[in-house]
Design an enzyme around this catalytic site. Structure first.
Site, PDB file in Angstrom:
ATOM      1  NE  ARG A  87      -0.669   0.281   4.995  1.00  0.00           N
ATOM      2  CZ  ARG A  87      -0.327  -0.723   5.805  1.00  0.00           C
ATOM      3  NH1 ARG A  87      -0.487  -1.969   5.407  1.00  0.00           N
ATOM      4  NH2 ARG A  87       0.175  -0.477   7.002  1.00  0.00           N
ATOM      5  CE1 TYR A 129       8.602   7.651   9.814  1.00  0.00           C
ATOM      6  CE2 TYR A 129       9.175   9.978   9.697  1.00  0.00           C
ATOM      7  CZ  TYR A 129       8.785   8.805   9.078  1.00  0.00           C
ATOM      8  OH  TYR A 129       8.597   8.783   7.716  1.00  0.00           O
TER       9      TYR A 129
HETATM   10  P1  NDP Z   1       2.052   3.011   5.078  1.00  0.00           P
HETATM   11  O1  NDP Z   1       1.775   2.933   6.539  1.00  0.00           O
HETATM   12  O2  NDP Z   1       0.948   3.350   4.148  1.00  0.00           O
HETATM   13  O3  NDP Z   1       2.710   1.631   4.579  1.00  0.00           O
HETATM   14  C1  NDP Z   1       3.687   0.982   5.354  1.00  0.00           C
HETATM   15  C2  NDP Z   1       4.084  -0.301   4.653  1.00  0.00           C
HETATM   16  O4  NDP Z   1       5.066  -0.994   5.435  1.00  0.00           O
HETATM   17  C3  NDP Z   1       2.923  -1.257   4.493  1.00  0.00           C
HETATM   18  O5  NDP Z   1       3.036  -1.932   3.264  1.00  0.00           O
HETATM   19  C4  NDP Z   1       3.119  -2.241   5.647  1.00  0.00           C
HETATM   20  O6  NDP Z   1       2.469  -3.466   5.348  1.00  0.00           O
HETATM   21  C5  NDP Z   1       4.642  -2.336   5.668  1.00  0.00           C
HETATM   22  N1  NDP Z   1       5.200  -2.778   6.945  1.00  0.00           N
HETATM   23  C6  NDP Z   1       4.982  -2.233   8.173  1.00  0.00           C
HETATM   24  N2  NDP Z   1       5.645  -2.913   9.112  1.00  0.00           N
HETATM   25  C7  NDP Z   1       6.320  -3.910   8.470  1.00  0.00           C
HETATM   26  C8  NDP Z   1       7.181  -4.952   8.916  1.00  0.00           C
HETATM   27  N3  NDP Z   1       7.498  -5.103  10.223  1.00  0.00           N
HETATM   28  N4  NDP Z   1       7.677  -5.817   7.996  1.00  0.00           N
HETATM   29  C9  NDP Z   1       7.377  -5.679   6.687  1.00  0.00           C
HETATM   30  N5  NDP Z   1       6.573  -4.705   6.217  1.00  0.00           N
HETATM   31  C10 NDP Z   1       6.045  -3.833   7.105  1.00  0.00           C
HETATM   32  O7  NDP Z   1       3.248   4.060   4.942  1.00  0.00           O
HETATM   33  P2  NDP Z   1       3.741   4.990   3.728  1.00  0.00           P
HETATM   34  O8  NDP Z   1       3.474   4.367   2.424  1.00  0.00           O
HETATM   35  O9  NDP Z   1       3.275   6.364   4.015  1.00  0.00           O
HETATM   36  O10 NDP Z   1       5.305   4.995   4.035  1.00  0.00           O
HETATM   37  C11 NDP Z   1       6.252   4.245   3.301  1.00  0.00           C
HETATM   38  C12 NDP Z   1       7.626   4.768   3.660  1.00  0.00           C
HETATM   39  O11 NDP Z   1       7.681   6.151   3.322  1.00  0.00           O
HETATM   40  C13 NDP Z   1       7.957   4.689   5.157  1.00  0.00           C
HETATM   41  O12 NDP Z   1       9.304   4.350   5.322  1.00  0.00           O
HETATM   42  C14 NDP Z   1       7.703   6.103   5.636  1.00  0.00           C
HETATM   43  O13 NDP Z   1       8.448   6.404   6.785  1.00  0.00           O
HETATM   44  C15 NDP Z   1       8.150   6.894   4.436  1.00  0.00           C
HETATM   45  N6  NDP Z   1       7.646   8.249   4.341  1.00  0.00           N
HETATM   46  C16 NDP Z   1       6.300   8.497   4.271  1.00  0.00           C
HETATM   47  C17 NDP Z   1       5.841   9.786   4.158  1.00  0.00           C
HETATM   48  C18 NDP Z   1       4.395  10.117   4.069  1.00  0.00           C
HETATM   49  O14 NDP Z   1       4.042  11.315   4.155  1.00  0.00           O
HETATM   50  N7  NDP Z   1       3.498   9.142   3.875  1.00  0.00           N
HETATM   51  C19 NDP Z   1       6.782  10.936   4.114  1.00  0.00           C
HETATM   52  C20 NDP Z   1       8.176  10.548   4.181  1.00  0.00           C
HETATM   53  C21 NDP Z   1       8.572   9.264   4.277  1.00  0.00           C
HETATM   54  P3  NDP Z   1       1.954  -4.490   6.517  1.00  0.00           P
HETATM   55  O15 NDP Z   1       1.224  -3.662   7.522  1.00  0.00           O
HETATM   56  O16 NDP Z   1       1.115  -5.485   5.808  1.00  0.00           O
HETATM   57  O17 NDP Z   1       3.213  -5.092   7.058  1.00  0.00           O
END
Ligand code: NDP
Length: 255
Positions: free
Chosen positions: A21, A162
């Site tokens: 996602r 974070y």
């Molecule tokens: P989401 O919360 O929408 O997605 C997080 C993803 O990580 C999911 O696919 C989740 O899937 C997976 N995930 C979480 N924990 C684990 C785990 N222990 N092992 C494997 N997979 C895991 O976040 P975003 O798409 O917003 O963020 C993606 C990246 O971008 C992150 O690193 C975030 O810090 C970074 N980011 C986001 C910003 C924003 O504004 N959205 C801005 C700057 C950086 P599942 O739960 O099924 O494991």
């Protein structure tokens, strides 16, 4: 090579953590559209399969690995499984991440560990496991999802773990890039600003002043606006780039 051909990922393979996602799903789609064969990896089986189906409905075939990369041995198990599925591993996107909003004096040790274990320690373990494979193969490409949170302190919510974890991601990107250039492995990072995903509730009114109005472009991004930069970093278009952190934030960090 014609300039647009240098962005092609035809014949390449890629693994995207957190690919079911948000940003990761857009990155998986972008890499696949550029020609790569892609595997996504996240914890939740149903969400993984929903992502596979969503992309399949768009005509894009990806595979999925169910994995919690914070669990012992699971980062290297994931890399082994990705190699088994793809035959080789050219590109790894360390994208999975988590944020907990809490003032520093209220953050529990468990919350600190949850954030740092995923955002930094798991990213380290995945990178090590991937680099062993890439070194033996003669090269590879690792891209880390950092954040503007390594450059500024976000408001109004406090998220010290974070912010520290993402600063670690940026510096680890540079450290590994310096060490692994001789193995033909490039390591770069992106530092996005606010992007509409489940992690970032950009539409909630309490965040509007600091997240939106404070930014020169006065808007958030969609994941699809960040994905082309990932294709750039993953491809020969960025062949001379390593150890770079590309800020994509609508100007947020300008002031
Ligand atoms: P989401 O919360 O929408 O997605 C997080 C993803 O990580 C999911 O696919 C989740 O899937 C997976 N995930 C979480 N924990 C684990 C785990 N222990 N092992 C494997 N997979 C895991 O976040 P975003 O798409 O917003 O963020 C993606 C990246 O971008 C992150 O690193 C975030 O810090 C970074 N980011 C986001 C910003 C924003 O504004 N959205 C801005 C700057 C950086 P599942 O739960 O099924 O494991």
């Amino acid at each position: 090579m014609a300039v647009l051909d240098s962005f092609s990922l035809a014949g390449k393979t890629a693994l995207v953590t957190g690919g079911n996602r948000g940003l990761g799903l857009a990155f998986a789609r972008g890499l696949a559209e550029a020609g790569a064969r892609v595997v996504i990896a996240s914890r939740d089986h149903d969400r993984n399969q929903a992502a596979v189906q969503k992309l399949s409905d768009e005509g894009i075939a990806v595979d999925a690995i169910d994995v919690d990369i914070t669990q012992p041995g699971e980062a290297s198990r994931m890399i082994d499984e990705a190699v088994a599925k793809l035959g080789r591993l050219d590109i790894v996107l360390n994208n999975a991440g988590i944020s907990i909003h809490r003032p520093a004096l209220e953050v529990t040790d468990e919350e600190w560990d949850t954030v740092v274990n995923l955002n930094l320690t798991a990213l380290w373990k995945v990178s090590i496991a991937a680099a062993k494979v890439m070194k033996d193969a003669g090269g590879g490409n690792i891209i880390n999802t950092g954040s503007i949170s390594s450059l500024i302190v976000n408001r109004p919510q406090w998220q010290p773990a974070y912010n520290a974890s993402k600063a670690g991601v940026h510096q680890l990107t540079k450290s590994l890039a310096a060490e692994w250039a001789e193995h033909g492995i490039r390591v770069n990072a992106i530092a996005p600003g606010y992007v509409k995903t489940e992690m970032a509730p950009v539409d909630e009114p309490q965040f509007r002043q600091h997240w939106i109005e404070d930014a020169p472009m006065k808007r958030y991004a969609t994941p699809e606006e960040i994905a082309p930069t990932i294709v750039y970093l993953a491809s020969d278009a960025s062949a001379f780039m390593t150890g770079s952190v590309v800020v994509i934030d609508g100007g947020y960090t300008l002031y």
